[in-house]
Design an enzyme around this catalytic site. Sequence first.
Site, PDB file in Angstrom:
ATOM      1  N   ASP A  17       0.813  -1.231   0.000  1.00 52.57           N
ATOM      2  CA  ASP A  17       0.000   0.000   0.000  1.00 52.57           C
ATOM      3  C   ASP A  17       0.842   1.275   0.000  1.00 52.57           C
ATOM      4  OD1 ASP A  17      -2.171  -1.656   0.275  1.00 52.57           O
ATOM      5  OD2 ASP A  17      -2.597  -1.108   2.357  1.00 52.57           O
ATOM      6  N   ARG A  26       2.653  12.683  -5.057  1.00 53.65           N
ATOM      7  CA  ARG A  26       2.956  13.568  -6.172  1.00 53.65           C
ATOM      8  C   ARG A  26       2.029  13.391  -7.363  1.00 53.65           C
ATOM      9  NH1 ARG A  26       8.069  16.122  -6.657  1.00 53.65           N
ATOM     10  NH2 ARG A  26       8.379  17.067  -4.630  1.00 53.65           N
ATOM     11  N   HIS A  51      -4.643  -3.022   0.060  1.00 47.82           N
ATOM     12  CA  HIS A  51      -5.898  -2.541   0.652  1.00 47.82           C
ATOM     13  C   HIS A  51      -6.494  -1.479  -0.268  1.00 47.82           C
ATOM     14  CE1 HIS A  51      -7.917  -0.733   4.535  1.00 47.82           C
ATOM     15  NE2 HIS A  51      -8.774  -0.935   3.563  1.00 47.82           N
ATOM     16  N   HIS A  58      -4.400   5.229  -1.292  1.00 49.40           N
ATOM     17  CA  HIS A  58      -3.135   4.660  -1.802  1.00 49.40           C
ATOM     18  C   HIS A  58      -3.402   3.756  -3.016  1.00 49.40           C
ATOM     19  CE1 HIS A  58      -4.295   1.739   1.257  1.00 49.40           C
ATOM     20  NE2 HIS A  58      -3.806   2.447   2.258  1.00 49.40           N
ATOM     21  N   THR A 108      -4.629   4.719   9.716  1.00 49.54           N
ATOM     22  CA  THR A 108      -4.450   3.333   9.309  1.00 49.54           C
ATOM     23  C   THR A 108      -5.588   2.531   9.932  1.00 49.54           C
ATOM     24  OG1 THR A 108      -2.912   1.455   9.334  1.00 49.54           O
ATOM     25  CG2 THR A 108      -2.865   2.905  11.259  1.00 49.54           C
ATOM     26  N   GLU A 159      -7.475 -12.843  10.975  1.00 54.50           N
ATOM     27  CA  GLU A 159      -6.178 -12.177  11.098  1.00 54.50           C
ATOM     28  C   GLU A 159      -6.230 -11.364  12.386  1.00 54.50           C
ATOM     29  OE1 GLU A 159      -4.269 -10.620   7.665  1.00 54.50           O
ATOM     30  OE2 GLU A 159      -3.240  -9.051   8.795  1.00 54.50           O
ATOM     31  N   GLY A 203       1.694  -3.313  12.083  1.00 50.00           N
ATOM     32  CA  GLY A 203       2.728  -2.656  12.870  1.00 50.00           C
ATOM     33  C   GLY A 203       3.955  -3.502  13.148  1.00 50.00           C
ATOM     34  N   GLY A 224       3.615  -4.517   6.096  1.00 49.46           N
ATOM     35  CA  GLY A 224       3.741  -3.526   5.046  1.00 49.46           C
ATOM     36  C   GLY A 224       4.578  -2.326   5.401  1.00 49.46           C
ATOM     37  N   HIS A 225       4.030  -1.461   6.241  1.00 49.29           N
ATOM     38  CA  HIS A 225       4.602  -0.132   6.435  1.00 49.29           C
ATOM     39  C   HIS A 225       6.075  -0.175   6.811  1.00 49.29           C
ATOM     40  CE1 HIS A 225       5.231   3.732   8.605  1.00 49.29           C
ATOM     41  NE2 HIS A 225       4.577   4.181   7.563  1.00 49.29           N
TER      42      HIS A 225
HETATM   43  N1  PXP Z   1      -3.000  -6.728   8.048  1.00 52.31           N
HETATM   44  C1  PXP Z   1      -4.067  -5.924   7.894  1.00 52.31           C
HETATM   45  C2  PXP Z   1      -5.418  -6.539   7.919  1.00 52.31           C
HETATM   46  C3  PXP Z   1      -3.904  -4.543   7.666  1.00 52.31           C
HETATM   47  O1  PXP Z   1      -4.986  -3.751   7.526  1.00 52.31           O
HETATM   48  C4  PXP Z   1      -2.608  -4.015   7.574  1.00 52.31           C
HETATM   49  C5  PXP Z   1      -2.411  -2.560   7.288  1.00 52.31           C
HETATM   50  O2  PXP Z   1      -2.923  -2.244   6.054  1.00 52.31           O
HETATM   51  C6  PXP Z   1      -1.519  -4.894   7.730  1.00 52.31           C
HETATM   52  C7  PXP Z   1      -1.748  -6.242   7.987  1.00 52.31           C
HETATM   53  C8  PXP Z   1      -0.118  -4.427   7.614  1.00 52.31           C
HETATM   54  O3  PXP Z   1       0.165  -3.500   8.598  1.00 52.31           O
HETATM   55  P1  PXP Z   1       1.508  -2.683   8.521  1.00 52.31           P
HETATM   56  O4  PXP Z   1       1.464  -1.880   7.265  1.00 52.31           O
HETATM   57  O5  PXP Z   1       1.475  -1.860   9.751  1.00 52.31           O
HETATM   58  O6  PXP Z   1       2.638  -3.689   8.513  1.00 52.31           O
END
Ligand code: PXP
Length: 252
Positions: A17, A26, A51, A58, A108, A159, A203, A224-225
């Site tokens: 994402d 941008r 997502h 995004h 988020t 999850e 996270g 992800g992040h």
């Molecule tokens: N799992 C789910 C269901 C999420 O919504 C997210 C964030 O989009 C993540 C995992 C990943 O989280 P992060 O980007 O904080 O690693």
Amino acid sequence: MALEKPLGHLRLGVNIDHVATVRNARGGAYPDPVRAALLAQEAGADGITAHLREDRRHISDEDIDRLMEALTVPLNLEMAATDEMQAIALRHRPHAVCIVPERREERTTEGGLEVAQDENRLAHFIAPLREAGCRVSIFIAAERAQIEAAHRIGAAVVELHTGAYCDAHAEGRLAERDAELERLREMSAFAHELGLEVHAGHGLTYETVKPVAAFPEVMELNIGHFLIGEAIFRGLAPAIAEMRRLMDEARA
Ligand code: PXP
């Protein structure tokens, strides 16, 4: 009863994402989240998570079209339980759909889905997705009532939201962190006992991944992040390789 032996390979779903977040800062086409997804796939991601938010902040509809075309690993489409998103998922039929709560004003996905109080609607919402062959996952807090409700509505996967555990770690609230981890451990075992496949995410970082990866009932982590941020410093493939190494180490 908790499993005594690790279940083997723990899947890593890489959430792309925030490559799209940087692109959208941008406008234009760069950096391309589909290119990141293909690189992640090459670097050992077992799946790609994206997502599609209601406000398209995004990932865009076109990104989903292109991911469906380009990927050889499964796509996990995260989305809110709305008619618009259901229609999009039914058109694409991705390998997996993860239902998440969504509020426009949030930065988020701040909490898990309130399944227990919206059971009937959610059962009807996921039925056509299941019939279309999508593996339906519900993103929830690690709470018994939510897990039981997810099971009753026919979800294949839960999850578990690791955000509270990760925040407590980052802010040095160590007793709370350990309590959150214990809750995740107990609820992973509980969900597994009900016959649900257990995933976890939100996270997670190099510092927080190992204790969660060590829970034998957990089959997949979605991250992800942190990985996209870490890619700035070491590149995406090495960032993923290090996460993979830590997961395998925890699992061994
Ligand atoms: N799992 C789910 C269901 C999420 O919504 C997210 C964030 O989009 C993540 C995992 C990943 O989280 P992060 O980007 O904080 O690693």
